[in-house]
Each structure stands twice: as C-alpha cells, then as structure tokens.
Design a protein around this motif. Structure first.
Motif, PDB file in Angstrom:
ATOM      1  N   PRO A   6      -8.741  57.338  -7.921  1.00 41.43           N
ATOM      2  CA  PRO A   6     -10.125  57.290  -7.427  1.00 41.43           C
ATOM      3  C   PRO A   6     -11.090  56.975  -8.570  1.00 41.43           C
ATOM      4  CG  PRO A   6      -8.996  59.254  -6.641  1.00 41.43           C
ATOM      5  CD  PRO A   6      -8.107  58.632  -7.676  1.00 41.43           C
ATOM      6  N   ILE A   7     -12.159  56.293  -8.244  1.00 39.65           N
ATOM      7  CA  ILE A   7     -13.191  56.022  -9.241  1.00 39.65           C
ATOM      8  C   ILE A   7     -13.834  57.342  -9.640  1.00 39.65           C
ATOM      9  CG2 ILE A   7     -15.409  54.880  -9.639  1.00 39.65           C
ATOM     10  CD1 ILE A   7     -14.476  52.784  -7.520  1.00 39.65           C
ATOM     11  N   ALA A   8     -13.906  57.600 -10.928  1.00 40.88           N
ATOM     12  CA  ALA A   8     -14.499  58.846 -11.425  1.00 40.88           C
ATOM     13  C   ALA A   8     -15.973  58.626 -11.695  1.00 40.88           C
ATOM     14  CB  ALA A   8     -13.793  59.301 -12.699  1.00 40.88           C
ATOM     15  N   VAL A   9     -16.813  59.375 -11.002  1.00 45.43           N
ATOM     16  CA  VAL A   9     -18.259  59.317 -11.209  1.00 45.43           C
ATOM     17  C   VAL A   9     -18.644  60.578 -11.975  1.00 45.43           C
ATOM     18  CG1 VAL A   9     -20.524  59.176 -10.122  1.00 45.43           C
ATOM     19  CG2 VAL A   9     -18.560  58.031  -9.060  1.00 45.43           C
ATOM     20  N   LEU A  10     -19.156  60.407 -13.185  1.00 49.49           N
ATOM     21  CA  LEU A  10     -19.478  61.535 -14.046  1.00 49.49           C
ATOM     22  C   LEU A  10     -20.950  61.907 -13.871  1.00 49.49           C
ATOM     23  CD1 LEU A  10     -17.610  60.370 -17.310  1.00 49.49           C
ATOM     24  CD2 LEU A  10     -16.689  61.332 -15.176  1.00 49.49           C
ATOM     25  N   GLY A  11     -21.197  63.047 -13.237  1.00 52.12           N
ATOM     26  CA  GLY A  11     -22.552  63.513 -12.998  1.00 52.12           C
ATOM     27  C   GLY A  11     -22.937  63.412 -11.539  1.00 52.12           C
ATOM     28  N   GLY A  12     -23.494  64.514 -11.010  1.00 49.43           N
ATOM     29  CA  GLY A  12     -23.877  64.555  -9.596  1.00 49.43           C
ATOM     30  C   GLY A  12     -25.368  64.597  -9.378  1.00 49.43           C
ATOM     31  N   GLY A  13     -26.135  63.957 -10.281  1.00 46.74           N
ATOM     32  CA  GLY A  13     -27.563  63.793 -10.056  1.00 46.74           C
ATOM     33  C   GLY A  13     -27.815  62.600  -9.149  1.00 46.74           C
ATOM     34  N   PRO A  14     -29.064  62.135  -9.038  1.00 45.91           N
ATOM     35  CA  PRO A  14     -29.352  61.010  -8.142  1.00 45.91           C
ATOM     36  C   PRO A  14     -28.533  59.755  -8.435  1.00 45.91           C
ATOM     37  CG  PRO A  14     -31.387  62.104  -8.797  1.00 45.91           C
ATOM     38  CD  PRO A  14     -30.296  62.722  -9.615  1.00 45.91           C
ATOM     39  N   ALA A  15     -28.307  59.451  -9.718  1.00 44.77           N
ATOM     40  CA  ALA A  15     -27.546  58.242 -10.055  1.00 44.77           C
ATOM     41  C   ALA A  15     -26.100  58.366  -9.606  1.00 44.77           C
ATOM     42  CB  ALA A  15     -27.617  57.980 -11.556  1.00 44.77           C
ATOM     43  N   GLY A  16     -25.478  59.530  -9.858  1.00 43.84           N
ATOM     44  CA  GLY A  16     -24.095  59.731  -9.449  1.00 43.84           C
ATOM     45  C   GLY A  16     -23.943  59.776  -7.939  1.00 43.84           C
ATOM     46  N   LEU A  17     -24.862  60.456  -7.266  1.00 47.10           N
ATOM     47  CA  LEU A  17     -24.824  60.515  -5.806  1.00 47.10           C
ATOM     48  C   LEU A  17     -25.086  59.140  -5.200  1.00 47.10           C
ATOM     49  CD1 LEU A  17     -26.810  63.836  -5.283  1.00 47.10           C
ATOM     50  CD2 LEU A  17     -24.334  63.513  -4.994  1.00 47.10           C
ATOM     51  N   GLY A  18     -25.987  58.387  -5.835  1.00 47.52           N
ATOM     52  CA  GLY A  18     -26.239  57.028  -5.364  1.00 47.52           C
ATOM     53  C   GLY A  18     -24.997  56.164  -5.492  1.00 47.52           C
ATOM     54  N   ALA A  19     -24.292  56.304  -6.618  1.00 48.49           N
ATOM     55  CA  ALA A  19     -23.047  55.553  -6.793  1.00 48.49           C
ATOM     56  C   ALA A  19     -22.049  55.939  -5.710  1.00 48.49           C
ATOM     57  CB  ALA A  19     -22.473  55.816  -8.183  1.00 48.49           C
ATOM     58  N   GLY A  20     -21.921  57.245  -5.446  1.00 49.32           N
ATOM     59  CA  GLY A  20     -21.005  57.693  -4.402  1.00 49.32           C
ATOM     60  C   GLY A  20     -21.377  57.152  -3.034  1.00 49.32           C
ATOM     61  N   TYR A  21     -22.669  57.126  -2.740  1.00 50.81           N
ATOM     62  CA  TYR A  21     -23.140  56.621  -1.450  1.00 50.81           C
ATOM     63  C   TYR A  21     -22.715  55.162  -1.258  1.00 50.81           C
ATOM     64  CZ  TYR A  21     -26.410  54.945   2.111  1.00 50.81           C
ATOM     65  OH  TYR A  21     -26.969  54.368   3.221  1.00 50.81           O
ATOM     66  N   PHE A  22     -22.932  54.337  -2.270  1.00 51.43           N
ATOM     67  CA  PHE A  22     -22.617  52.914  -2.133  1.00 51.43           C
ATOM     68  C   PHE A  22     -21.117  52.661  -2.238  1.00 51.43           C
ATOM     69  CE2 PHE A  22     -27.119  52.769  -3.553  1.00 51.43           C
ATOM     70  CZ  PHE A  22     -27.642  52.128  -2.439  1.00 51.43           C
ATOM     71  N   LEU A  23     -20.388  53.494  -2.983  1.00 50.14           N
ATOM     72  CA  LEU A  23     -18.936  53.360  -3.026  1.00 50.14           C
ATOM     73  C   LEU A  23     -18.337  53.658  -1.654  1.00 50.14           C
ATOM     74  CD1 LEU A  23     -18.151  55.047  -6.458  1.00 50.14           C
ATOM     75  CD2 LEU A  23     -17.696  52.653  -5.864  1.00 50.14           C
ATOM     76  N   GLN A 255     -11.258  53.596 -12.740  1.00 52.61           N
ATOM     77  CA  GLN A 255     -12.562  53.128 -13.178  1.00 52.61           C
ATOM     78  C   GLN A 255     -13.509  54.322 -13.295  1.00 52.61           C
ATOM     79  OE1 GLN A 255     -13.871  49.135 -11.694  1.00 52.61           O
ATOM     80  NE2 GLN A 255     -12.418  49.590 -10.059  1.00 52.61           N
ATOM     81  N   VAL A 256     -14.521  54.170 -14.146  1.00 47.84           N
ATOM     82  CA  VAL A 256     -15.436  55.274 -14.433  1.00 47.84           C
ATOM     83  C   VAL A 256     -16.868  54.778 -14.337  1.00 47.84           C
ATOM     84  CG1 VAL A 256     -16.204  56.949 -16.164  1.00 47.84           C
ATOM     85  CG2 VAL A 256     -13.771  56.381 -15.965  1.00 47.84           C
ATOM     86  N   ILE A 257     -17.707  55.560 -13.656  1.00 46.71           N
ATOM     87  CA  ILE A 257     -19.159  55.359 -13.691  1.00 46.71           C
ATOM     88  C   ILE A 257     -19.742  56.605 -14.342  1.00 46.71           C
ATOM     89  CG2 ILE A 257     -21.283  55.063 -12.363  1.00 46.71           C
ATOM     90  CD1 ILE A 257     -19.623  53.767 -10.155  1.00 46.71           C
ATOM     91  N   SER A 258     -20.341  56.441 -15.515  1.00 46.85           N
ATOM     92  CA  SER A 258     -20.943  57.588 -16.197  1.00 46.85           C
ATOM     93  C   SER A 258     -22.443  57.609 -15.981  1.00 46.85           C
ATOM     94  CB  SER A 258     -20.651  57.553 -17.695  1.00 46.85           C
ATOM     95  OG  SER A 258     -21.327  58.634 -18.339  1.00 46.85           O
ATOM     96  N   THR A 259     -22.935  58.761 -15.518  1.00 48.70           N
ATOM     97  CA  THR A 259     -24.381  58.981 -15.435  1.00 48.70           C
ATOM     98  C   THR A 259     -24.787  60.115 -16.380  1.00 48.70           C
ATOM     99  OG1 THR A 259     -24.331  60.653 -13.663  1.00 48.70           O
ATOM    100  CG2 THR A 259     -24.238  58.339 -12.993  1.00 48.70           C
ATOM    101  N   SER A 407     -19.920  48.485 -23.400  1.00 46.49           N
ATOM    102  CA  SER A 407     -19.539  47.381 -22.509  1.00 46.49           C
ATOM    103  C   SER A 407     -18.165  46.825 -22.855  1.00 46.49           C
ATOM    104  CB  SER A 407     -20.588  46.263 -22.573  1.00 46.49           C
ATOM    105  OG  SER A 407     -20.546  45.605 -23.839  1.00 46.49           O
ATOM    106  N   GLY A 408     -17.651  47.171 -24.037  1.00 47.76           N
ATOM    107  CA  GLY A 408     -16.309  46.734 -24.415  1.00 47.76           C
ATOM    108  C   GLY A 408     -15.198  47.463 -23.691  1.00 47.76           C
ATOM    109  N   PHE A 409     -15.523  48.537 -22.970  1.00 48.84           N
ATOM    110  CA  PHE A 409     -14.528  49.265 -22.183  1.00 48.84           C
ATOM    111  C   PHE A 409     -14.463  48.632 -20.794  1.00 48.84           C
ATOM    112  CE2 PHE A 409     -15.693  52.091 -25.561  1.00 48.84           C
ATOM    113  CZ  PHE A 409     -14.488  52.681 -25.935  1.00 48.84           C
ATOM    114  N   THR A 410     -13.304  48.083 -20.470  1.00 44.82           N
ATOM    115  CA  THR A 410     -13.205  47.234 -19.276  1.00 44.82           C
ATOM    116  C   THR A 410     -13.349  47.986 -17.961  1.00 44.82           C
ATOM    117  OG1 THR A 410     -10.792  47.470 -19.339  1.00 44.82           O
ATOM    118  CG2 THR A 410     -11.754  45.562 -20.476  1.00 44.82           C
ATOM    119  N   ASN A 411     -13.152  49.306 -17.986  1.00 45.59           N
ATOM    120  CA  ASN A 411     -13.220  50.055 -16.724  1.00 45.59           C
ATOM    121  C   ASN A 411     -14.375  51.063 -16.723  1.00 45.59           C
ATOM    122  OD1 ASN A 411     -12.054  51.726 -18.664  1.00 45.59           O
ATOM    123  ND2 ASN A 411     -10.742  52.791 -17.192  1.00 45.59           N
ATOM    124  N   LEU A 412     -15.403  50.818 -17.530  1.00 39.08           N
ATOM    125  CA  LEU A 412     -16.528  51.752 -17.648  1.00 39.08           C
ATOM    126  C   LEU A 412     -17.836  51.086 -17.242  1.00 39.08           C
ATOM    127  CD1 LEU A 412     -17.819  54.455 -18.652  1.00 39.08           C
ATOM    128  CD2 LEU A 412     -17.949  53.391 -20.928  1.00 39.08           C
TER     129      LEU A 412
END
Length: 461
Positions: A6-23, A255-259, A407-412
């Motif tokens: 599963p895609i790991a979303v780091l942080g459950g603030g608005p940015a992380g929740l927004g990422a989860g919503y669109f995912l 893959q990772v989305i860091s907020t 940006s050099g990390f291909t899955n971040l």
C-alpha cells in the motif's frame, strides 16, 4: 517499484487526508500513518465543557471552485456561509482589515489620513526594491501605514524583523488600498466598501475540524493508523524501502507520500542525508502558537470574525470569537474568546511561561475593555506545534535544494504546507494533494511501461 505494498502516506493532517481522499478516488491501496490520536494536525476542533474551538482562526474562502465543491459535498448542509468582517485593534479603535480608505478616515481622522495618503502616494511614485517583506509592505501601503499596521505584527508573528523576511510571507494577501478602492468608496459609498473586504467565507457548523473528519471518513477509517510516529525513514539505491514506527515496527513500503515537516523528514532519514542537506534542513524554523482560551459568562464580545493586534505591547497577534463563525460553537447565552500568541519553536513553553502569558492576556484584554474580569469563568491553553514556517530571506533557495535532493528518490512524493515549507490555504493544500496523486499515477505508468519494455527485449533476445 514494489507497488504491491500500500502507498504509505506519512501524516494525517489536511495534506495527508487529501492524498488519501484522491488515492481512494483512484482505487489505490494506501495507509495513512499519524502520530497523534486523532486526524487533522493543526486543523482540528476541540471541545471543552460544551464549548467548541478551532486550533486557530480558520476560515474557508472559495479560492478554487473544484476544491470548494469537494468540501461542500463532504460537509453538506452543515457548511455555512458567514458574512462577518475582520478588524485591527488600534489604540481603542477598530480599523477595517483589509484596510479601507473611508474607514481609515473615520477611525484615524483627517490629519492622519492626509499624512498617510501623501506617504502612500510617495511610495507608489518611488517604490523601493521589494526583495523582502518590509519593502513590499511599504510599497503597498506607504511607510506610515505599514509601520502602524503590518511591520510590528509581522515581527511578532514570525520572530524576525521584516527586512529579514521573504516577501512570500504575504501569501498574496496584501490588498485593499488601491486607486480603484479609493474611487469606489469615494464615488459609490459604503455599499461598495465591503466588496473588496475579506468578510465572507464558508465555515462548518460545528467547527473547521469537521472538514478533516469528513476527509478521514472518505478515506476509510481502516486506512488510517493513529498513534504511529514515523521514527526512521529507511532508504537505499534511490528508493524509500521502509519506515520505522514508534522506534519499533518496520513497515516495508512501495510508494511514499510525505506530509511531515520538511526538516523532521530529513532528520529521520537512515542512512542520513548528505551533510549539506542536513545543514540546510536544520536552518529551517517554525513558529509555534500558544492558544489561550477564555470561557465567558456573556452572549457576545465583538462583531468581528477576527481581531488583529499589530502593536508590540501585546504578545498576541489575533483574537477570534468562535460564536461569530457559528452559534453551535458555544452554549446558548455564553461565549468564548481564543487568543493566538506566537512562540519560538523547540517544544511548548514551560508551565511558568504559559501561566505568565495567560495572566498578561487576561489583564490586557480587560484593560482595553474587550472583556471584564468578573465574567471570566475559565482560562485554558493549548500549544500548536509547527504552526507557521518562517520564510526568511533566501529560504526558497534552501528549500528548493532540499526538495531537489528528495526528488532523486523514485518512489517518494512531498506534499503539504509544512512538508514543502510554504504558506498555503486549505484549498492550496488539497489541490497539491490531488496533483501529487495524479503525478504518482503517471510515474507508476511510466515505470510499468519501462519494465514491460525490458521484459519484451529480454524475451526477444
């Protein structure tokens, strides 16, 4: 690309929740990891003895119709339209914010407005090089008004002189005094005055935190893990391989989305980031906010959504009354005030400092006649970490260097106000979340295409 995780979303603030919503809208598998025991970050609504209050004077302006529609669909009929202006407290007077020519005349008097107008025109005719916030404010309002209403306020808020702050801290919000507004008010009167003021906004009936809660519902609560602090980010060969939670559990990631706040993410990388990147990250600073709340035995204190205090004699920057956003925020016949006091980063102030600031806040609000001591039934406080990224001169270049390294990390992917170290409204944050998810999808397609091409070539060989 180990996309089976599963895609790991780091942080459950608005940015992380927004990422989860669109995912979830894209039918992608994901998991959000949040340190706190609730979602929302600094975008939450608290409850105390029947009183609701937000972690800040939040408002929702319709800056992006698509994002507004998403929020409207989530919150439904409980999203209210509120028509309440804000003001600046100036030596016993209440001045329109943003500044308004006719209101300045009625509150400051003809002589002061004449002098300020001359100063303003001089600034328009001979602008200074606006490479820092101080110059931008002077060019926009003239030195006299800038000193009176903006420069001291900015120094209190960010803990730096305006000359050391990037012009980006304005967030495009310095507006109000233009030739157009002078003509509109002079020729068309007060009915046109409010058209350029910031007094109409959207607000959930039971607090701004409802937006985060509805986003969490839309993500699916089973996709959110609370009480999970990311203590290490393990990587190798240009990929994030795993995250460590609470100094104990290792979770492999695809893959990772860091907020997470940008310097925090860099500090937790293992192996460590290069020394130059670490140094840049450690130079990034945030301002925390001490929120002081007063429960009052009266029905209303003021008629403003937010009251700003630019004078350096007050430790607080702004005061807001939740009931002026929604009457559901307080019990009938009573009200509350919330006071924002910026403090240095590095953890919450000690108990003695907090008590001192609470006493000073009460004394000063009583001294100016905003409240009376006998109507206060309770005083409480709450510290909000990472409230404001401090945008010093040159910070954009430092942040760009750090983000270029990441940006050099291909899955971040990096998303969110604190993760990208920028000022952003909720609309901006959710828009970036959507763009991040879209870009991640394109990157995954490209990786799969490249992989399939390699397989075909090998088979042909």
């Amino acid at each position: 690309m180990r996309t089976h995780n599963p895609i790991a979303v780091l942080g459950g603030g608005p940015a992380g929740l927004g990422a989860g919503y669109f995912l979830r809208a894209c039918d992608r598998s994901f998991c959000i990891y949040e340190t706190a025991d609730r979602v929302g970050g600094n975008c939450v609504t608290h409850e105390l003895s029947g009183f609701l209050f937000d972690s800040g004077a939040h408002r929702l302006h319709n800056k992006d119709p698509e994002i507004t529609q998403i929020i409207t669909d989530l919150v439904g009929n409980d999203l209210l339209r509120v028509d309440v202006p804000s003001a600046i407290y100036d030596s016993g007077r209440f001045v329109d914010f943003p500044l308004s020519p006719l209101n300045l005349l009625s509150t400051l008097g003809l002589r002061e407005v004449w002098c300020s107008s001359a100063d303003w025109l001089l600034a328009k005719l001979h602008p200074v090089d606006a490479d820092h916030f101080g110059a931008l404010a002077v060019n926009r309002y003239g030195r006299r008004l800038a000193n009176r209403f903006l420069l001291n306020y900015s120094e209190k808020l960010w803990g730096e002189s305006p000359e050391r702050l990037s012009a980006g801290i304005s967030g495009g919000r310095l507006k109000g005094l233009t030739i157009k507004t002078f003509l509109m008010e002079g020729l068309l009167g007060r009915t046109k005055k409010t058209a350029h003021l910031d007094g109409t906004f959207l607000y959930p009936r039971r607090g701004y935190g409802v937006i985060a809660e509805r986003l969490a519902d839309a993500c699916g609560r089973t996709n959110i893990r609370l009480g999970q602090q990311v203590t290490r980010v393990l990587h190798a060969d240009g990929k994030i391989e795993a995250i460590e939670l609470n100094h104990a559990d290792r979770v492999e990631v695809g893959q990772v989305i860091s907020t997470l706040p940008l310097p925090l993410f860099i500090e937790r990388m293992d192996p460590p980031a290069p020394p130059g990147i670490l140094d840049l990250a450690r130079r990034l600073r945030f301002r925390n906010v001490l929120l002081v709340g007063l429960i009052l035995d009266r029905s209303q204190v003021m008629t403003f959504a937010t009251l700003y205090f630019p004078s350096s004699k007050y430790p607080f920057t702004r005061v807001f009354e939740p009931a002026n956003r929604s009457t559901a925020m307080v019990p009938r016949g009573r009200t509350s005030l919330l006071v924002e006091i910026p403090v240095a980063d590095g953890g919450p102030p000690d108990d003695e400092a907090v008590e001192s600031l609470k006493r000073q806040t009460v004394e000063q609000l009583c001294d100016i006649g905003l409240i009376a001591r006998e109507e206060i039934s309770d005083v409480f406080s709450l510290c909000l970490p990472h409230a404001y990224p401090v945008l010093e001169l040159g910070v954009e270049e430092r942040v760009a260097s750090i983000l270029n390294y990441l940006s050099g990390f291909t899955n971040l992917s990096i998303s969110g106000r604190n993760a990208r170290f920028e000022h952003a409204s909720l609309h901006n944050t959710l828009r970036r979340s959507k763009d991040t998810v879209a870009q991640m999808g394109e990157r995954t397609k490209s990786a799969r295409s490249a992989h399939n091409g390699e397989v075909t070539l090998e088979a042909a060989t």
